[in-house]
Enzyme design. Structure first.
Site, PDB file in Angstrom:
ATOM      1  CG  HIS A 142      33.178  46.883  39.859  1.00  0.00           C
ATOM      2  ND1 HIS A 142      31.859  47.101  40.201  1.00  0.00           N
ATOM      3  CD2 HIS A 142      33.906  47.399  40.888  1.00  0.00           C
ATOM      4  CE1 HIS A 142      31.801  47.712  41.370  1.00  0.00           C
ATOM      5  NE2 HIS A 142      33.031  47.918  41.796  1.00  0.00           N
TER       6      HIS A 142
ATOM      7  CB  VAL B 168      33.103  39.629  37.664  1.00  0.00           C
ATOM      8  CG1 VAL B 168      31.999  38.653  37.264  1.00  0.00           C
ATOM      9  CG2 VAL B 168      32.733  40.335  38.964  1.00  0.00           C
TER      10      VAL B 168
ATOM     11  N   GLY C 190      37.664  37.593  35.346  1.00  0.00           N
ATOM     12  CA  GLY C 190      38.894  38.103  34.775  1.00  0.00           C
ATOM     13  C   GLY C 190      38.716  39.359  33.952  1.00  0.00           C
TER      14      GLY C 190
ATOM     15  CG  ASP D 211      36.007  38.744  30.568  1.00  0.00           C
ATOM     16  OD1 ASP D 211      35.638  39.690  31.307  1.00  0.00           O
ATOM     17  OD2 ASP D 211      35.408  37.648  30.513  1.00  0.00           O
TER      18      ASP D 211
ATOM     19  CG  ASP E 262      41.202  61.782  49.695  1.00  0.00           C
ATOM     20  OD1 ASP E 262      41.228  62.239  50.854  1.00  0.00           O
ATOM     21  OD2 ASP E 262      42.217  61.661  48.997  1.00  0.00           O
TER      22      ASP E 262
END
Length: 330
Positions: free
Chosen positions: A74, A78, A80, A82, A247
């Site tokens: 996530h 958004v 990059g 950072d 899973d």
């Protein structure tokens, strides 16, 4: 208590193509960043410090593994990689609907606190998140890979900037989102297979099992035997926040089980199941499962795609900073 000494040695990967550079210190501005060995003597034990924090938190709660992996994804998608997703405050990325269920912020802050003691104002929160994601995946039975370091932390975090691939997206939409980040279709399939660990809230997929596209019936691509199993865990009048394992049968182990579930019509999310029904992505799933030549080794390909993802739109120079705490700009 799980032993970390018995991890599958085949998943300890040291591929030379992931190593961008070695033995370089962060004071040499003429070398590219990010790169392996970036901190050098300025913080020689950065990886061992992060690893120690990750191990203790994995033992305390294995759910931290998919939590941090999802947080890293996530963050990178958004603005990059950072660490902008870590910033707290009104209208920050953390307040966007897709991020309300993120967990593990305390893990990153714990690692940051220890690194500020050992190497003050040296290691970015973005690098900590990238390392922690790798280490959690490895502890869950997945691959290990060298993480290039040298990202800076961003100063801007806005909920309005959060546009992420969604749980009902078609392959075409997912491809578009990934292409915007210079990731290809194989990266899409491989990274989606990270759903081999973790859970999803009923609100995300319940309609698919009861009233798909307002038909009054389940999605016809779902295996008939799988429908009542999920309906029992997510009844129509049940709590929409109830979490269900992504899973089925192997929810805490990093393996190819989730891909095999897609083959058998047991994918929980529509965005994942379409990877099997789509003619372009299905062969990639088959290659990862060893059903089509040339085969793809899931652990190796996941390491490659994670390395690519972790370098999306990184901040360098005056574009970023080294935060003192991960939840606030300096």
């Amino acid at each position: 208590m799980r032993s970390f000494t018995n991890l599958n040695p085949c998943y300890v990967l040291l591929p030379f193509f992931l190593v961008l550079a070695t033995n370089a210190t962060h004071t040499n501005n003429f070398l590219p960043r990010p790169r392996t060995g970036y901190y050098g003597s300025a913080c020689w034990n950065v990886e061992s410090i992060v690893r120690s924090v990750v191990e203790s938190n994995y033992l305390a709660n294995p759910a931290n593994a998919p939590g941090i992996l999802r947080m890293h994804f996530h963050d990178c998608f958004v603005q990059g990689c950072d660490a902008s997703v870590l910033l707290a405050g009104p209208n920050s990325e953390r307040t966007a609907i897709p991020n309300l269920s993120l967990r593990g912020f305390n893990v990153i802050e714990e690692a940051k606190t220890q690194l500020e003691i050992a190497c003050p104002r040296t290691v970015s929160c973005a690098d900590i998140l990238a390392l922690a994601a790798r280490d959690f995946v490895h502890l869950a039975g997945g691959p290990w890979w060298p993480v290039p370091l040298g990202r800076l932390d961003g100063r801007i975090s806005l909920a309005s900037n959060v546009i992420l691939p969604g749980p009902t997206d078609s392959v075409a939409v997912q491809k578009l989102r990934f292409a915007e980040k210079n990731l290809n279709t194989q990266d899409l399939v491989v990274l989606a297979a990270g759903h081999t660990i973790g859970t999803a809230g009923c609100i995300v997929f319940r309609d698919r099992f009861f009233n798909y596209d307002n038909t009054g019936s389940p999605d016809p691509t779902i295996a008939p035997s799988f429908v009542p199993l999920i309906q029992a865990q997510c009844p129509l009048n049940g709590d929409p926040a109830t979490r269900v394992v992504l899973d089925t049968g192997s929810g805490d182990q990093f393996d190819t089980s989730y891909l095999n579930n897609l083959k058998n019509g047991r994918g929980l999310l529509e965005s994942d199941q379409v990877l099997w029904t789509n003619l372009e992505t299905r062969p990639i799933v088959e290659r990862l499962l060893g059903l089509r030549f040339p085969f793809l080794i899931f652990g190796l390909e996941f390491a490659r795609s994670m390395t690519k993802m972790s370098q999306i739109e990184i901040k360098t120079g005056l574009d970023g900073e080294i935060r003192r705490v991960c939840s606030a700009v300096n």
